[in-house]
Structures are given as C-alpha cells and as structure tokens.
Design an enzyme around this catalytic site. Structure first.
Site: not given
Length: 608
Positions: A308, A319, A334
């Site tokens: 999460s 990223d 998640k």
C-alpha cells in the site's frame, strides 16, 4: 502496554448444549509482529471442548447424528487433552506483559514478563478474561490508573507486589522505530526503520535524516555547530548512503506516503496519481526540495509484506531513479485506494474507490477483482472473482533513466538479497513460545550483566529445557508436519494398513531426530534468538532493533552495496555514466524524458 493470558468466557447458550464436557477457550494472542517474515508469529488456538475421560465405545455425535468410531474418538480425546493441559498452564501464568511501549508503560517501570494482579480495585483471577483486563486499563486520557504486578526475581520466587501510578494517554506509536548508523558512523551509512504511515511519518523520517546527516558530518571530522532544533547540516553529503527499511510495512495514510516521498524526489516530481469511478482524478506532486543530498546513495529495503502506502514510496523512488529497491523478489502488490465508512454497532465498511499509479503511470495491483456468478447460479446472486495478474499480461514501462519496469504484481527489486532462512526448529521454538518461556525461567536464576552473551553452558541448558518440555508433552518438535501426519494416519487406519501405520510412527520419530539436528546446524541463529528474547525482558524495543541489525543479512548486504558503490552505480549510473546512457537511449530512438511509454498517465482533472 500489550498483554496476553487468561481465558475467554464461554458463551452461555453453547454451554447448555454440551453434556459432560469441560469448556476450554484459548488466551488472546499477543499483539506483536516480527521483522523477519521468515519467522511467523504463532496464532491463537480456537475454542475446544474436552470430553471427560471414559469408554472408547462408539458414541453418537448429536449434531451430525453419526456414530464416532472408537479410534477417532481416542485421537480426539488425546488432542483435546493436550489443549486442556496447555490451558491449565496458561491460567497458572496469568495475565502477562508481552510488550511495554517506550514513552508510556516502559518509562513507568513495566517490563516484559510482569504478571498483572490488580488494576485499580479490580483483582485479576486465573479465570479473568484478557479483554476484561484491557477494558480496565483503558479510560479517558488524563485519568489516573493504578497497576499492581509481580515480577519474578533471582531464586525463582516472585518479588513483593509492586504498584505504579500512570496517567492514561492517547498512545501514539511512532512509525520510525529506530534510526542510526550501520557499522562505524565514519562510514556514513545511515539506517531508518519505517514501520507504518500514520500522520507523523513524514516528520519522523525528516528528523531521522537530519540527525543522520549531522552525525555523519561530525564523524567525518567536519566543523559542525552544536545540533539545533532543525539539526541542519552544513555538508549533508557526508551521509554516503541511507537504508530505508520498509519490510513488513503494511502502509497507512496516502498523504503520509506523499510526505515521505517528497524527502527523496526532486522538486516538481509526480509522486502518485489516483483514478476511479466516481472518484476525482488526483495527482500528488512534490513542491519542495528533497532533504536527502543527491550524492547520498538511497536503498529501499522491501519484502512481500511491503504494501500500500509503502509501495507508493517504493514506486516513486524506483520510477524517478533516486534510489534502488533491495530485497528478495516483489512487494505485496496493493494498488488500491480505500475509504472507511463508519456503520452502526461499532462496525465499519472498507471499500475501494480508486487505483493509484506510480510516476511512470503503472499500477502495481497484483490481483484483479471482477463480478461473476456462481457455477449453479444459486440464490441468483453474483460473487466476485479474484485472479492474480499473469506475467504475460504485465505491461512494460520505463523509469526516468530508461530502465524497464512492469506493472501488476507489486514492485520488483533492483538488487536481490536473500533473507536468512529460519530452520524448522527455530520456527517451532518461536511459534510454541519456547524462547519466551525459557527466558522467564532463566531470569529466575540469573541477573543480567554487561556484555551479556549466551555461552555454551546456557545453550546446553536450553536444549535440556526443550527436551524436557517435549518429554512432558508440552512441546511437539514435529508440529510443522503434524496435521499431514495425522491425516495420513487416519487414511491408513481407514484402509486397515497396519504395517504402514507402524512405518508412519517411525517416520514421526525420524522427523523429530532431524529437527533436533538443527540444534547443531542452526546453533548461531538459535543463540541469537535466545539472547534477543532474554534481553527483551530488560531493554526497550529500540535497543533490541539496533542489536538485531548486527545479524540481519539483508541489512548487512545492502549497507555493503551502498558503501562500495560499484553495484549501486551499475543500477543507477551517475554523472558521466548517466549522460552516456541518456545519449545512448536518445540515439536508439527511446524517450528519456517520460517514464511511461506504453501506457499513458491518467488524465487528471484536479491537482494537489
């Protein structure tokens, strides 16, 4: 204060149904967690009913109206008798402290192993329910509470009852459990243990980074002014590397995840976006300069329990290529945003309102949910289907530096480091409470000294303790395989394979012998577990975490990678290497400016 022990009250209506039975209930399980996912915590035992001793003749089961065979009934009685014996021991142990939080009960004087006997005027009896004790401990903030307890001392006797007075308060458990340096501070490798994402997570991580930067500069011999409230460092680059440990971090608040991510990513970077039906499309973007120096190598340590909000931070770091992700494989996966709606009768409904996307535009949700229908259409109702995202369905995206990453199935690590495996014996000793029980016995005849270590004499004493518990029937060394062995035994009896049944008994004996061999092969690890459990009765949790880092294989390998720098730079080239890779990507016709190429980032209507 976390407690366990006592009994749960049986349901009165259920008691009336039982004829000639003793009602047995399990204690409440401890509210504790383990850092190492390879060593799971024990679960509570379900309520059982133990029949009085008697004939092995066939009996009639009232509910199923079927005859119970004597052999099956005998096996059931043996199993339930074991549980009854365990319950008696639990009642004798009483309500015990299993964790005392720093800043609250620990500072007031409570320690692991203390036996509670009275809360204000409420006396705790052997049959007292653990929940009832909790209810007496809780109350309005600011109100006083008196806790009377017994503490076992040297000589095996309980010391005189002690009473402490505390003021009830709203307990805020910090998300940063510990921060410090790995190895020598002069090496400049910092460590932060981030266990959740409550309201103050961003502030706590920011403070930890500032302290580590200040400490690294002092250790490097820099001209540092005395630490002020902001802990500002004149040269934050002295912190050479930072390990952000988010293993088994279940997540928390989305806004707190954004707060933490802004400490690492460049100003103006997208951190996370959310999109869903009936949910306003939103984008969270950093508007401040990161406090971590760009020259500080960042490693995010994760495992399959990282989920999460923790995956939001991990995804943003990966990223945007501001650090490397380290671990065994993938995070939990998640990628859903959920709201909680309060309902009557102290209940609530958690429901999904959107999916979130990392800066590259990927969603790391590992499970797809869709409406379906039952095979026979029973009741005409639809039931939901859940399927794992297949490898072939995962889409390729690219990081800011052009590294390939994929959506679905969580965040994959950039640098693989296997965790230390726990042997079967270690798992059994942990799950059965053998470590904590031995620590209680040890404290009756020993006093903790400086530089405490478990020597060979203590280790042999522990082995004798385990073997005695096994011979007394309080510990099964074959417990990991017990259910399979019992099922096979039942099938062999049904088939009347008597000779195979005898072979099964020999197999059980061989399993026990093999498990005991771990006393030799896993001696170092078991000694470490014994030491940690004994010290837990005397030291605060932060000191135990610091001590445990010394034997943490993943932390050690991550710190080594950051200190050396070569493996890190292979994953994230810097300076000239970065420019060289960027030019190569451009010459190959690949986009370097945007992270996503195969799947567009969701169009956003509003931004904050």
């Amino acid at each position: 204060l976390v407690i366990r022990g006592g009994t749960n009250l049986a349901d009165a209506a259920a008691e009336e149904e039982m004829d000639s039975v003793d009602k047995i209930e399990s204690p409440s399980s401890p509210s504790t967690s383990l850092k190492d996912n390879e060593k799971p915590s024990s679960s509570s035992t379900p309520p059982v009913a133990v029949k009085d001793g008697g004939s092995l003749a066939p009996k009639l089961d009232k509910k199923s109206n079927k005859v119970v065979k004597a052999d099956d009934d005998d096996e059931e009685n043996l199993e339930l008798a074991e549980r009854k014996r365990a319950r008696r021991k639990q009642m004798e142990d009483g309500i015990r402290v299993v964790s005392a939080f720093e800043g609250y009960a620990y500072d007031a004087g409570m320690r692991v192993g203390d036996k509670l006997i009275k809360i204000d005027d409420f006396e705790i009896k052997p049959t007292t329910d653990c929940d009832e004790v909790r209810n007496h401990l809780r109350g309005d903030p600011g109100t006083p509470v008196s806790i009377t307890f017994l503490r076992e001392g040297v000589g095996g006797k309980m010391n005189d009852p002690q009473t402490i007075e505390m003021e009830r308060a709203l307990v805020r458990i910090p998300d940063v459990k510990y921060f410090g340096f790995i190895g020598e501070p002069s090496d400049g490798i910092g460590y932060i243990d981030l266990s959740g994402f409550a309201n103050e997570a961003g502030r706590e991580v920011r403070f930890a980074i500032r302290v580590l930067q200040h400490g690294a500069e002092m250790a490097a011999g820099g001209d540092v002014s005395p630490a002020g409230p902001g802990m500002a460092s004149t040269d934050p680059s002295k912190l050479k590397g930072l390990v952000l440990d988010m293993r088994n971090n279940p997540g928390g608040l989305l806004t707190s995840a954004v707060d933490v991510a802004t400490l690492f990513v460049p100003n103006g970077s997208d951190i996370v976006s959310a999109k869903g039906r009936g949910f306003p499309e939103t984008l969270y973007r950093s508007k401040t300069e990161p406090i971590l120096n760009p020259n500080t190598r960042l490693a995010v340590l994760v495992n399959e329990g990282t989920a999460s909000a923790a995956e939001i931070v991990t995804g943003a770091v990966q990223d945007l290529d501001v650090g490397v992700v380290v671990g065994k494989g993938r995070t939990f996966g998640k990628g859903l945003v959920q709201n909680v709606q309060d309902l009557p009768y102290q209940t609530a409904l958690k429901y999904t309102v959107a999916k979130y996307y990392t800066p590259s535009g990927r969603c790391i949700q590992s499970t797809d949910y869709e409406a379906g229908s039952s095979s026979n259409g029973e009741n005409g109702g639809a039931k939901f289907k859940s399927t794992k995202v297949a490898e072939k369905d995962r889409t390729i995206f690219y990081t800011a530096m052009g590294r390939e990453i994929k959506d679905g199935g969580g965040v994959e690590v950039d640098y693989k480091v296997e965790p230390q495996k726990a042997s079967p014996l270690e798992i059994i000793l942990l799950n059965t409470g053998a470590y904590s029980d031995y620590a209680a016995e040890w404290s009756k005849s020993h006093e903790l000294t400086d530089n405490f270590k478990v020597d060979d004499a203590t280790y042999k004493d522990f082995q004798r303790y385990v073997e005695k518990r096994q011979s007394d029937g309080d510990l099964k060394l074959e417990v990991l395989y017990d259910s399979q062995l019992k099922e096979l035994q039942k099938r062999l009896k049904a088939s009347k394979f008597d000779s195979s049944g005898r072979e099964l008994d020999r197999l059980r004996s061989d399993i026990i012998k093999d498990v005991k061999k771990d006393f030799i092969t896993s001696k170092t690890e078991i000694i470490e577990d014994i030491e940690q459990t004994i010290l837990a009765r005397y030291l605060p949790n932060s000191m135990l975490i610091e001590r445990g880092l010394k034997s943490d294989v993943q932390v050690a390998e991550t710190a080594k990678m950051l200190k050396d720098g070569r493996e890190f730079d292979k994953i994230l080239p810097r300076d000239g290497l970065l420019k060289e890779k960027s030019d190569a990507l451009k010459n190959a016709g690949q986009s370097y400016e945007t992270a996503s190429t195969l799947k567009p980032v969701p169009t956003l209507q509003s931004t904050w």
